[in-house]
Design an enzyme around this catalytic site. Structure first.
Site, PDB file in Angstrom:
ATOM      1  N   ASP A  21       5.723   9.259  -0.311  1.00 49.80           N
ATOM      2  CA  ASP A  21       5.834   8.082  -1.186  1.00 49.80           C
ATOM      3  C   ASP A  21       6.403   6.887  -0.430  1.00 49.80           C
ATOM      4  O   ASP A  21       7.193   7.056   0.505  1.00 49.80           O
ATOM      5  CB  ASP A  21       6.717   8.443  -2.397  1.00 49.80           C
ATOM      6  CG  ASP A  21       6.541   7.464  -3.544  1.00 49.80           C
ATOM      7  OD1 ASP A  21       5.534   6.719  -3.557  1.00 49.80           O
ATOM      8  OD2 ASP A  21       7.414   7.450  -4.433  1.00 49.80           O
ATOM      9  N   GLY A  24       3.229   1.594  -0.366  1.00 47.42           N
ATOM     10  CA  GLY A  24       3.033   0.250  -0.919  1.00 47.42           C
ATOM     11  C   GLY A  24       4.231  -0.636  -0.640  1.00 47.42           C
ATOM     12  O   GLY A  24       4.095  -1.783  -0.167  1.00 47.42           O
ATOM     13  N   ARG A  34      -0.933  -3.516   0.150  1.00 49.21           N
ATOM     14  CA  ARG A  34      -0.520  -2.118  -0.021  1.00 49.21           C
ATOM     15  C   ARG A  34      -1.377  -1.144   0.810  1.00 49.21           C
ATOM     16  O   ARG A  34      -0.878  -0.143   1.326  1.00 49.21           O
ATOM     17  CB  ARG A  34      -0.609  -1.714  -1.505  1.00 49.21           C
ATOM     18  CG  ARG A  34       0.402  -2.425  -2.407  1.00 49.21           C
ATOM     19  CD  ARG A  34       0.188  -2.032  -3.868  1.00 49.21           C
ATOM     20  NE  ARG A  34       0.244  -0.598  -4.030  1.00 49.21           N
ATOM     21  CZ  ARG A  34       1.376   0.088  -4.231  1.00 49.21           C
ATOM     22  NH1 ARG A  34       2.527  -0.527  -4.312  1.00 49.21           N
ATOM     23  NH2 ARG A  34       1.332   1.402  -4.357  1.00 49.21           N
ATOM     24  N   HIS A  38      -0.920   2.408   3.328  1.00 52.13           N
ATOM     25  CA  HIS A  38      -1.619   3.705   3.257  1.00 52.13           C
ATOM     26  C   HIS A  38      -2.217   4.056   4.623  1.00 52.13           C
ATOM     27  O   HIS A  38      -2.171   5.203   5.058  1.00 52.13           O
ATOM     28  CB  HIS A  38      -2.716   3.668   2.195  1.00 52.13           C
ATOM     29  CG  HIS A  38      -2.202   3.462   0.796  1.00 52.13           C
ATOM     30  ND1 HIS A  38      -1.141   4.174   0.284  1.00 52.13           N
ATOM     31  CD2 HIS A  38      -2.592   2.622  -0.202  1.00 52.13           C
ATOM     32  CE1 HIS A  38      -0.910   3.781  -0.964  1.00 52.13           C
ATOM     33  NE2 HIS A  38      -1.774   2.838  -1.279  1.00 52.13           N
ATOM     34  N   THR A  67      -3.483  12.872 -10.091  1.00 52.63           N
ATOM     35  CA  THR A  67      -4.379  12.568 -11.212  1.00 52.63           C
ATOM     36  C   THR A  67      -4.051  11.189 -11.794  1.00 52.63           C
ATOM     37  O   THR A  67      -4.944  10.436 -12.182  1.00 52.63           O
ATOM     38  CB  THR A  67      -4.174  13.650 -12.298  1.00 52.63           C
ATOM     39  OG1 THR A  67      -4.281  14.928 -11.675  1.00 52.63           O
ATOM     40  CG2 THR A  67      -5.190  13.554 -13.394  1.00 52.63           C
ATOM     41  N   GLU A  68      -2.758  10.883 -11.816  1.00 53.04           N
ATOM     42  CA  GLU A  68      -2.317   9.608 -12.401  1.00 53.04           C
ATOM     43  C   GLU A  68      -2.632   8.416 -11.494  1.00 53.04           C
ATOM     44  O   GLU A  68      -2.668   7.271 -11.960  1.00 53.04           O
ATOM     45  CB  GLU A  68      -0.805   9.650 -12.688  1.00 53.04           C
ATOM     46  CG  GLU A  68      -0.396  10.552 -13.850  1.00 53.04           C
ATOM     47  CD  GLU A  68      -0.324  12.036 -13.498  1.00 53.04           C
ATOM     48  OE1 GLU A  68      -0.284  12.387 -12.289  1.00 53.04           O
ATOM     49  OE2 GLU A  68      -0.321  12.863 -14.437  1.00 53.04           O
ATOM     50  N   ASN A  69      -2.843   8.665 -10.210  1.00 46.70           N
ATOM     51  CA  ASN A  69      -3.105   7.551  -9.289  1.00 46.70           C
ATOM     52  C   ASN A  69      -4.444   6.846  -9.569  1.00 46.70           C
ATOM     53  O   ASN A  69      -4.657   5.719  -9.115  1.00 46.70           O
ATOM     54  CB  ASN A  69      -3.059   8.011  -7.831  1.00 46.70           C
ATOM     55  CG  ASN A  69      -1.660   8.312  -7.331  1.00 46.70           C
ATOM     56  OD1 ASN A  69      -1.465   9.199  -6.491  1.00 46.70           O
ATOM     57  ND2 ASN A  69      -0.645   7.599  -7.819  1.00 46.70           N
ATOM     58  N   ARG A  72      -4.307   3.191 -10.873  1.00 42.81           N
ATOM     59  CA  ARG A  72      -3.953   2.026 -10.039  1.00 42.81           C
ATOM     60  C   ARG A  72      -5.113   1.015 -10.027  1.00 42.81           C
ATOM     61  O   ARG A  72      -6.226   1.356 -10.421  1.00 42.81           O
ATOM     62  CB  ARG A  72      -3.658   2.513  -8.619  1.00 42.81           C
ATOM     63  CG  ARG A  72      -2.385   3.320  -8.577  1.00 42.81           C
ATOM     64  CD  ARG A  72      -1.951   3.625  -7.180  1.00 42.81           C
ATOM     65  NE  ARG A  72      -0.680   4.336  -7.227  1.00 42.81           N
ATOM     66  CZ  ARG A  72       0.132   4.469  -6.207  1.00 42.81           C
ATOM     67  NH1 ARG A  72      -0.188   3.967  -5.029  1.00 42.81           N
ATOM     68  NH2 ARG A  72       1.279   5.119  -6.333  1.00 42.81           N
ATOM     69  N   ARG A 189      10.784  14.524  -0.724  1.00 45.69           N
ATOM     70  CA  ARG A 189      10.187  13.289  -1.242  1.00 45.69           C
ATOM     71  C   ARG A 189      10.778  12.105  -0.497  1.00 45.69           C
ATOM     72  O   ARG A 189      11.995  11.977  -0.390  1.00 45.69           O
ATOM     73  CB  ARG A 189      10.408  13.106  -2.736  1.00 45.69           C
ATOM     74  CG  ARG A 189       9.694  11.821  -3.232  1.00 45.69           C
ATOM     75  CD  ARG A 189       9.647  11.656  -4.726  1.00 45.69           C
ATOM     76  NE  ARG A 189       8.792  10.528  -5.089  1.00 45.69           N
ATOM     77  CZ  ARG A 189       8.066  10.454  -6.182  1.00 45.69           C
ATOM     78  NH1 ARG A 189       8.083  11.441  -7.041  1.00 45.69           N
ATOM     79  NH2 ARG A 189       7.311   9.394  -6.439  1.00 45.69           N
ATOM     80  N   GLU A 208      14.298  24.233  -2.557  1.00 43.06           N
ATOM     81  CA  GLU A 208      15.361  23.261  -2.271  1.00 43.06           C
ATOM     82  C   GLU A 208      14.702  21.886  -2.220  1.00 43.06           C
ATOM     83  O   GLU A 208      13.624  21.721  -1.638  1.00 43.06           O
ATOM     84  CB  GLU A 208      16.024  23.573  -0.924  1.00 43.06           C
ATOM     85  CG  GLU A 208      16.729  24.912  -0.869  1.00 43.06           C
ATOM     86  CD  GLU A 208      17.879  25.029  -1.874  1.00 43.06           C
ATOM     87  OE1 GLU A 208      18.546  24.004  -2.144  1.00 43.06           O
ATOM     88  OE2 GLU A 208      18.089  26.145  -2.392  1.00 43.06           O
TER      89      GLU A 208
HETATM   90  C1  IPE Z   1       3.376  10.540  -6.317  1.00 43.97           C
HETATM   91  O1  IPE Z   1       3.677   9.225  -5.960  1.00 43.97           O
HETATM   92  C2  IPE Z   1       1.964  10.858  -5.937  1.00 43.97           C
HETATM   93  C3  IPE Z   1       1.683  10.904  -4.500  1.00 43.97           C
HETATM   94  C4  IPE Z   1       2.554  10.782  -3.541  1.00 43.97           C
HETATM   95  C5  IPE Z   1       0.307  11.115  -4.167  1.00 43.97           C
HETATM   96  P1  IPE Z   1       3.568   8.046  -7.020  1.00 43.97           P
HETATM   97  O2  IPE Z   1       4.006   6.812  -6.326  1.00 43.97           O
HETATM   98  O3  IPE Z   1       2.219   8.025  -7.632  1.00 43.97           O
HETATM   99  O4  IPE Z   1       4.622   8.503  -8.131  1.00 43.97           O
HETATM  100  P2  IPE Z   1       5.376   7.679  -9.255  1.00 43.97           P
HETATM  101  O5  IPE Z   1       4.334   7.000 -10.073  1.00 43.97           O
HETATM  102  O6  IPE Z   1       6.253   6.692  -8.570  1.00 43.97           O
HETATM  103  O7  IPE Z   1       6.163   8.710  -9.995  1.00 43.97           O
HETATM  104  C1  IPE Z   2       2.367   6.900  -1.783  1.00 47.84           C
HETATM  105  O1  IPE Z   2       2.779   5.570  -1.648  1.00 47.84           O
HETATM  106  C2  IPE Z   2       0.878   7.065  -1.634  1.00 47.84           C
HETATM  107  C3  IPE Z   2       0.164   7.374  -2.876  1.00 47.84           C
HETATM  108  C4  IPE Z   2       0.713   7.599  -4.041  1.00 47.84           C
HETATM  109  C5  IPE Z   2      -1.284   7.459  -2.790  1.00 47.84           C
HETATM  110  P1  IPE Z   2       2.736   4.574  -2.866  1.00 47.84           P
HETATM  111  O2  IPE Z   2       1.410   3.903  -2.859  1.00 47.84           O
HETATM  112  O3  IPE Z   2       3.100   5.234  -4.135  1.00 47.84           O
HETATM  113  O4  IPE Z   2       3.849   3.530  -2.456  1.00 47.84           O
HETATM  114  P2  IPE Z   2       4.941   2.881  -3.397  1.00 47.84           P
HETATM  115  O5  IPE Z   2       5.658   3.996  -4.067  1.00 47.84           O
HETATM  116  O6  IPE Z   2       4.215   2.011  -4.375  1.00 47.84           O
HETATM  117  O7  IPE Z   2       5.796   2.105  -2.462  1.00 47.84           O
HETATM  118 MG    MG Z   3       4.840   5.570  -5.090  1.00 44.42          MG
END
Ligand code: IPE
Ligand code: IPE
Ligand code: MG
Length: 247
Positions: A21, A24, A34, A38, A67-69, A72, A189, A208
């Site tokens: 994570d 972005g 963003r 990636h 799934t939730e991504n 975006r 994480r 853990e």
């Molecule tokens: C979790 O990260 C999913 C992945 C790393 C692929 P997100 O950035 O999508 O999670 P939330 O929305 O902050 O919980």
């Molecule tokens: C994790 O980084 C990658 C994916 C979830 C695909 P993010 O894109 O969630 O980055 P932040 O959390 O918005 O900084």
């Molecule tokens: Mg994120």
């Protein structure tokens, strides 16, 4: 002593799962798009994998797309899919040479056709390797995975293949996408968020948890080693008392 030398190689977790994570935020901090984050994040995947190979981790599961991504902005989703396709096509030779086995968890049938094709090629080419298992969680969510398992088990009961009393923990294990994979002992994480975001809820029952402020594109193999050292400093009690564990 450097970090690597401090790790007890006889007690490395056999399975590490990572919620990658912060891509972005990393990009936006330097005034970039963003998607730039990636792209740079792919280098961190290489770092995590090399680190895992170095210390003898057998399974490395990376949460790459939830799934939730899909919710975006369209351009980001398209950019991520494009990156996935390009990265697999580009990396598969080297991964194969380093004996990595590539697999996925998640509803990959929901990915673009070209991504499915690249993934199939990667599975086919690496399936007989004997090194680290690199498991990509793609279009994955744990609630989806558990729901699918419940449906499969219910169908088996309905068809008379098993009775309700036959259902045990193992039945659930065997109906999850992770059926051939031991549960992770360590979940990492990055990016300072302290949540699980629908990742491996059943499988991390006794993992853990290691949270780091490091944003994913800054993650280096030393960050993996730090997480493993933290893991090795914990007392894993599994419900027992400390005295029982240390005797
Ligand atoms: C979790 O990260 C999913 C992945 C790393 C692929 P997100 O950035 O999508 O999670 P939330 O929305 O902050 O919980
Ligand atoms: C994790 O980084 C990658 C994916 C979830 C695909 P993010 O894109 O969630 O980055 P932040 O959390 O918005 O900084
Ligand atoms: Mg994120």
């Amino acid at each position: 002593m450097n970090i690597l030398e401090q790790i007890n190689l006889n007690e490395t977790p056999q399975h590490i799962a990572i919620i990658m994570d912060g891509n972005g935020r990393w990009a936006q901090k330097q005034g970039q798009d963003r998607l730039f984050g990636h792209n740079i994040g792919v280098e961190s995947v290489r770092e995590a994998l090399k680190g895992a190979q170095e210390i003898g981790v057998k399974y490395l599961t990376l949460y790459a797309f939830s799934t939730e991504n899909w919710n975006r902005p369209r351009a980001e989703v398209e950019g991520l899919m494009d990156l996935l396709i390009r990265t697999i096509a580009k990396e598969v030779d080297e991964l194969n040479e380093s004996n990595v086995v590539i697999s996925t968890i998640g509803e990959t049938s929901g990915l673009p056709d070209s991504a499915q094709k690249e993934l199939q090629d990667a599975y086919d080419r690496t399936k007989d390797n004997t090194g680290v298992n690199l498991i990509l969680a793609l279009n994955y969510s744990s609630k989806w995975e558990i729901l699918e398992a419940v449906k499969k088990i219910a169908a088996n009961v309905k068809d008379g293949n098993m009775s309700v009393d036959d259902i045990g923990y193992e039945t659930i294990d065997l109906n999850l996408n992770t059926k051939d994979i031991p549960d992770p002992e360590l979940l990492i994480r990055t990016s300072g968020e302290h949540r699980v975001s629908n990742f491996l809820l059943w499988q991390i029952a006794y993992a853990e948890l290691h949270f780091t402020e490091v944003l994913w594109p800054d993650f280096k193999r030393e960050d993996l080693y730090k997480a493993v050292l933290d893991y090795q400093s914990r007392e894993r009690r599994f419900g027992m008392t400390s005295a029982q564990i240390t005797k």
